[in-house]
Design an enzyme around this catalytic site. Structure first.
Site, PDB file in Angstrom:
ATOM      1  N   LYS A   1     -12.123 -48.594  32.260  1.00 55.17           N
ATOM      2  CA  LYS A   1     -13.660 -49.076  32.846  1.00 55.17           C
ATOM      3  C   LYS A   1     -14.495 -48.010  32.586  1.00 55.17           C
ATOM      4  CE  LYS A   1     -10.040 -51.215  35.509  1.00 55.17           C
ATOM      5  NZ  LYS A   1     -10.062 -52.587  34.942  1.00 55.17           N
TER       6      LYS A   1
ATOM      7  N   TRP B   1      -4.846 -54.775  43.818  1.00 51.76           N
ATOM      8  CA  TRP B   1      -4.311 -53.822  43.218  1.00 51.76           C
ATOM      9  C   TRP B   1      -3.382 -52.754  44.030  1.00 51.76           C
ATOM     10  CZ3 TRP B   1      -3.218 -54.436  38.555  1.00 51.76           C
ATOM     11  CH2 TRP B   1      -3.857 -55.001  37.838  1.00 51.76           C
TER      12      TRP B   1
ATOM     13  N   ASP C   1      -5.899 -44.550  43.903  1.00 58.76           N
ATOM     14  CA  ASP C   1      -6.154 -45.293  42.543  1.00 58.76           C
ATOM     15  C   ASP C   1      -7.588 -45.454  42.297  1.00 58.76           C
ATOM     16  OD1 ASP C   1      -6.271 -47.029  40.501  1.00 58.76           O
ATOM     17  OD2 ASP C   1      -5.151 -48.712  41.286  1.00 58.76           O
TER      18      ASP C   1
HETATM   19  N1  PMP Z   1      -5.816 -50.286  39.752  1.00 61.70           N
HETATM   20  C1  PMP Z   1      -7.162 -51.039  39.424  1.00 61.70           C
HETATM   21  C2  PMP Z   1      -8.038 -50.815  40.606  1.00 61.70           C
HETATM   22  C3  PMP Z   1      -7.353 -51.686  38.166  1.00 61.70           C
HETATM   23  O1  PMP Z   1      -8.609 -52.288  38.368  1.00 61.70           O
HETATM   24  C4  PMP Z   1      -6.644 -52.067  37.242  1.00 61.70           C
HETATM   25  C5  PMP Z   1      -6.658 -52.638  36.041  1.00 61.70           C
HETATM   26  N2  PMP Z   1      -7.791 -53.788  36.347  1.00 61.70           N
HETATM   27  C6  PMP Z   1      -5.182 -51.517  37.355  1.00 61.70           C
HETATM   28  C7  PMP Z   1      -4.672 -50.802  38.579  1.00 61.70           C
HETATM   29  C8  PMP Z   1      -4.113 -51.672  36.340  1.00 61.70           C
HETATM   30  O2  PMP Z   1      -4.282 -51.262  35.168  1.00 61.70           O
HETATM   31  P1  PMP Z   1      -3.568 -51.190  33.974  1.00 61.70           P
HETATM   32  O3  PMP Z   1      -3.754 -52.452  33.396  1.00 61.70           O
HETATM   33  O4  PMP Z   1      -4.147 -50.011  33.208  1.00 61.70           O
HETATM   34  O5  PMP Z   1      -2.264 -50.911  34.380  1.00 61.70           O
END
Ligand code: PMP
Length: 365
Positions: free
Chosen positions: A200, A105, A176
């Protein structure tokens, strides 16, 4: 199966919701607070919906002890849009931002930020296949950085910062926190911006929460489109356009639930107890289960582990599903198994998993 025929839900996100919240949503589905309609059917300009947004904001403020010098916004576009929005708002054209690379991420966040401006990698754990969080001494900070971005919990690798990086001075922290927001107390005053997808720990997908320090609004370029501008979105209390009304309502109920059970200090205890159940089985397995994360970087939210062979991993997934333990397959980019133990997952589910793992080892080890 858990009570009411509900699965032991280890999904990585969208993920388990608190049962009392689902029950309340069900009970109010046709008639919210005597309005004769669902929140879904209500104008976002109505008094009722304004109250819903204000209550959700206020409850988040209470939970994380967010001072008045910060704004809260409920946004759309997922955390993925935040990867672009953060630099669009906060990274000046002639500036550079520090990023810590700890997994998939943060890698995606970096790729998006590089499209907007200059990025400096302050530390990376890619060499060790992202199995740890860097030590404070490893951070090579740019003294002029516009901000330092980190991913408080890497959902895919299952590594989590024990606490936020310590910066000598100046640069605001941008986090994030998609997969560990409101899972423990944090000191918001250390941050410039915290963003998190809701799916989450906060509720259903379709909503992103952003907490931003108001003085950073000064950095926002004047020509930024309104829907990308934190100031416009926050100052309108998330009502610049039609927000995902039902999702915001559900997030509000999750926040309320969290306050009712004792807040982030209480959920921290519960989360640690759940994670301990599963890590203890890994540690006592004599190498049958191999955790991906180094012990001092272990995530309390996503427990990632491997079995001796891929065949056994497939068998584990199949057998666990047959017993009502759902969502344990690891992310395709890492393989193996991953148990997501977010706020709403009951301790009984973590215990059921621990028991299943012991039994699986006994019969397959
Ligand atoms: N950052 C993290 C730490 C995540 O776990 C996720 C989704 N699993 C995201 C970003 C991306 O999120 P989204 O699908 O809402 O764009």
């Amino acid at each position: 199966m858990y009570k009411n025929n509900r699965a032991h839900n280890f999904n990585p996100g969208p993920a388990a919701m608190p049962e009392p919240v689902l029950e309340q949503l069900r009970d109010e589905m046709l008639n919210y607070a005597g309005t004769g309609m669902s929140v879904m059917e209500m104008s976002h300009r109505s008094k009722e919906f304004e109250d819903i947004v204000h209550r959700a904001e206020a409850d988040l403020r209470t939970l994380l002890n967010i001072p008045e010098s910060y704004s809260i916004a409920f946004l759309q576009g997922g955390a993925n849009l935040q990867f672009a929005m953060a630099p669009m708002n906060l990274l000046p054209q002639d500036g550079s931002a520090d990023y810590v690379l700890t997994g998939n991420w943060s890698q995606t966040a970096i790729k998006e930020a590089q499209k907007i401006g200059k990025v400096h990698i302050a530390a990376s754990t890619q060499d060790g296949n992202f199995n740890r969080i860097p030590a404070p001494s490893e951070l090579q900070l740019d003294p002029h950085a516009a901000y330092l971005h980190f991913t408080s919990n890497e959902t895919i690798q299952g590594v989590e910062w024990p606490s936020e990086p310590v910066l000598p001075d100046g640069a605001p922290l941008v986090s994030d926190a998609s997969s560990d927001i409101v899972s423990r107390p944090i000191d918001v005053t250390k941050y410039g911006l915290i963003y998190a997808g809701a799916q989450k720990n906060l509720g259903p997908s379709g909503v992103v929460v952003a907490i931003i320090r108001n003085d950073l609004f000064e950095r926002i370029p004047a020509n930024l489109p309104a829907m990308l501008d934190y100031k416009v979105l926050a100052e309108s209390h998330s009502l610049h356009n039609t927000p995902p009304t039902f999702g915001v309502y559900a997030v509000g109920l999750v926040l309320k639930w969290l306050i009712d059970i004792g807040g982030v200090a209480e959920i921290q205890k519960r989360n640690e107890a759940k994670a301990k159940r599963v890590y203890d089985v890994i540690d006592a397995s004599g190498g049958f289960y191999r955790g991906h994360a180094q012990p001092d970087s272990r995530s309390r939210m996503n427990v990632t582990f491997r079995l001796p062979t891929e065949e056994l991993e497939k068998h584990f997934v199949k057998k666990s599903e047959a017993e009502g333990l759902v969502g344990l397959k690891g992310h395709r980019s890492v393989g193996g198994l991953r148990a997501s133990l977010y706020n709403a997952l009951p301790l009984a589910s973590a215990e059921a998993l621990a028991e299943f793992m012991r039994e699986f080892q006994r019969t397959n080890g």
